[in-house]
Design a protein around this motif. Structure first.
Motif, PDB file in Angstrom:
ATOM      1  N   MET A 124       0.842  -1.210   0.000  1.00 12.77           N
ATOM      2  CA  MET A 124       0.000   0.000   0.000  1.00 12.77           C
ATOM      3  C   MET A 124       0.870   1.250   0.000  1.00 12.77           C
TER       4      MET A 124
ATOM      5  N   CYS B 212     -10.339   5.744   1.398  1.00 16.58           N
ATOM      6  CA  CYS B 212      -9.205   4.933   1.863  1.00 16.58           C
ATOM      7  C   CYS B 212      -7.992   5.219   0.986  1.00 16.58           C
TER       8      CYS B 212
ATOM      9  N   THR C  23     -16.286   4.407   1.481  1.00 20.60           N
ATOM     10  CA  THR C  23     -15.148   3.913   2.255  1.00 20.60           C
ATOM     11  C   THR C  23     -15.141   2.384   2.340  1.00 20.60           C
ATOM     12  N   THR C  24     -14.408   1.865   3.291  1.00 21.86           N
ATOM     13  CA  THR C  24     -14.178   0.411   3.393  1.00 21.86           C
ATOM     14  C   THR C  24     -15.217  -0.215   4.339  1.00 21.86           C
TER      15      THR C  24
ATOM     16  N   VAL D 232      -9.624  -3.243   4.431  1.00 24.94           N
ATOM     17  CA  VAL D 232      -8.617  -2.439   3.726  1.00 24.94           C
ATOM     18  C   VAL D 232      -7.693  -3.319   2.883  1.00 24.94           C
TER      19      VAL D 232
ATOM     20  N   PHE E 238      -7.294   7.607   5.625  1.00 21.94           N
ATOM     21  CA  PHE E 238      -8.505   8.424   5.582  1.00 21.94           C
ATOM     22  C   PHE E 238      -9.005   8.901   6.948  1.00 21.94           C
TER      23      PHE E 238
HETATM   24  C1  2AL Z   1      -7.759   3.445   5.927  1.00 24.23           C
HETATM   25  C2  2AL Z   1      -6.776   3.967   5.063  1.00 24.23           C
HETATM   26  O1  2AL Z   1      -6.905   4.954   4.346  1.00 24.23           O
HETATM   27  N1  2AL Z   1      -5.671   3.181   5.243  1.00 24.23           N
HETATM   28  C3  2AL Z   1      -5.967   2.243   6.150  1.00 24.23           C
HETATM   29  O2  2AL Z   1      -5.190   1.371   6.529  1.00 24.23           O
HETATM   30  N2  2AL Z   1      -7.250   2.425   6.560  1.00 24.23           N
HETATM   31  N3  2AL Z   1      -9.014   4.008   6.073  1.00 24.23           N
HETATM   32  C4  2AL Z   1     -10.192   3.369   5.812  1.00 24.23           C
HETATM   33  N4  2AL Z   1     -11.340   4.028   6.034  1.00 24.23           N
HETATM   34  O3  2AL Z   1     -10.208   2.238   5.384  1.00 24.23           O
END
Ligand code: 2AL
Length: 243
Positions: free
Chosen positions: A14, A181, A115-116, A147, A77
Motif C-alpha cells: 500500500m 481509503c 469507504t471500506t 482495507v 482516511f
Molecule cells: C484506511 C486507510 O486509508 N488506510 C488504512 O489502513 N485504513 N481508512 C479506511 N477508512 O479504510
C-alpha cells in the motif's frame, strides 16, 4: 520541494501504491519521499488501530524533520495524528480526508464518501464534523471491504467499490465522490471513467494542496495551539521524545 508522504499503516504494497499515486501528480521539481511506520497495524480500520498508528505517524514526522522536509501528507482516511503532527513542524501537514473534502467542496455543492468497512464510517463522519464539512456531505457509504482486500489482485474490490459509487451517484443527489481509503488511490481514473462524474482521492489532492501551500510560503502556524509542544521529560518507551 520535498514532500514526505506517510502511509500510517505498515503494509508495504500500500505504501508503494500511495507513493506511485503521489509521484503521478507531483510537479516536475517536487520530490516525493514515501514511508510507513516501523511498527503498528497492517491496516487501519478501528479507533484502536488509529490510536496506535498515530504514534507511528509522529515518529515519521520526527524523521522527516531531521531530513528537512517541506511538507507532509498523512495518507490514511482517518487522518491519524494530524493535529499532533502539525505541532511538531512548521511545514504544512495535510491529511487525505481533509484534502478530499476540501477539493470536493470546491467542485460540487454535495458529495458522498465511499469507504471500506461499515464500522469505519464513523471515523469519516467525525472528521466531517470536526472540519466543518458535514453540510457538504450527503452520505458516508461503506463497501464493507476490509482495507487489505484492496491489495488483493485476485479479489473483486473494484466491482464492489464501483457498485457502491453507482448507488451514491443514483441515490444521493451529489456532484462528486470522495474515496475513503488511501488504498483506493490507484482506482480513481477508472472509477471516474466508469461513473462519468468527479471522483476525488485524497493522496493526489493532498500532494497538490501541499505543493500550493509551500509555493505560497505558507506553513503550519506556530501562533496558538499548533505551536511546538512545551518541552518536558517523557518517560519509559518515549523517553527520547522529551527533554
Ligand atoms: C484506511 C486507510 O486509508 N488506510 C488504512 O489502513 N485504513 N481508512 C479506511 N477508512 O479504510
Amino acid at each position: 520541494m520535498q514532500i514526505h508522504v506517510i502511509n500510517p499503516n505498515t503494509t508495504a504494497s500500500m505504501t508503494d501504491k500511495i507513493g506511485a499515486c503521489a509521484n503521478r501528480v507531483a510537479a516536475e521539481h517536487t520530490q516525493i519521499h514515501v514511508s510507513q511506520p516501523d511498527s503498528g497495524p497492517v491496516s487501519i480500520e478501528s479507533h484502536f488501530d488509529e490510536a496506535v498508528s498515530a504514534v507511528g505517524v509522529l515518529e515519521e514526522i520526527r524523521r522527516g524533520e531531521a531530513l528537512g522536509m517541506d511538507a507532509y501528507v498523512i495518507a490514511c482516511f482517518g487522518d491519524p495524528g494530524l493535529l499532533a503532527a502539525r505541532e511538531l513542524t512548521r511545514a504544512p501537514v495535510i491529511g487525505i480526508a481533509e484534502a478530499g473534502f476540501h477539493l470536493a467542496a470546491l467542485i460540487s455543492t454535495r458529495f458522498s464518501v465511499v469507504t471500506t468497512l461499515a464500522r469505519t464510517a464513523i471515523i469519516a463522519e467525525h472528521l466531517l464534523d470536526q472540519y466543518g464539512f458535514r453540510h457538504n456531505c450527503r452520505r458516508v457509504r461503506a463497501t464493507d471491504l476490509p482495507v487489505l482486500e484492496l491489495e488483493n489482485p485476485a479479489g473483486n474490490a473494484y466491482q464492489a467499490l464501483l457498485e457502491e459509487c453507482q448507488r451514491a451517484r443514483e441515490e444521493d443527489g451529489i456532484g462528486a465522490i470522495v474515496l475513503g481509503c488511501g488504498g483506493m488511490a490507484d482506482l480513481t481514473e477508472r472509477l471516474t471513467h466508469d461513473l462519468q462524474m468527479p471522483v476525488i482521492e485524497g493522496v493526489s489532492a493532498a500532494v497538490k494542496l501541499a505543493e500550493s501551500l509551500v509555493s505560497l510560503g505558507l506553513g503550519t502556524s506556530k501562533h496558538g495551539d499548533l505551536a511546538f509542544p512545551r518541552p518536558k521529560p517523557f518517560s519509559g518507551r518515549f523517553a527520547d521524545w522529551g527533554v
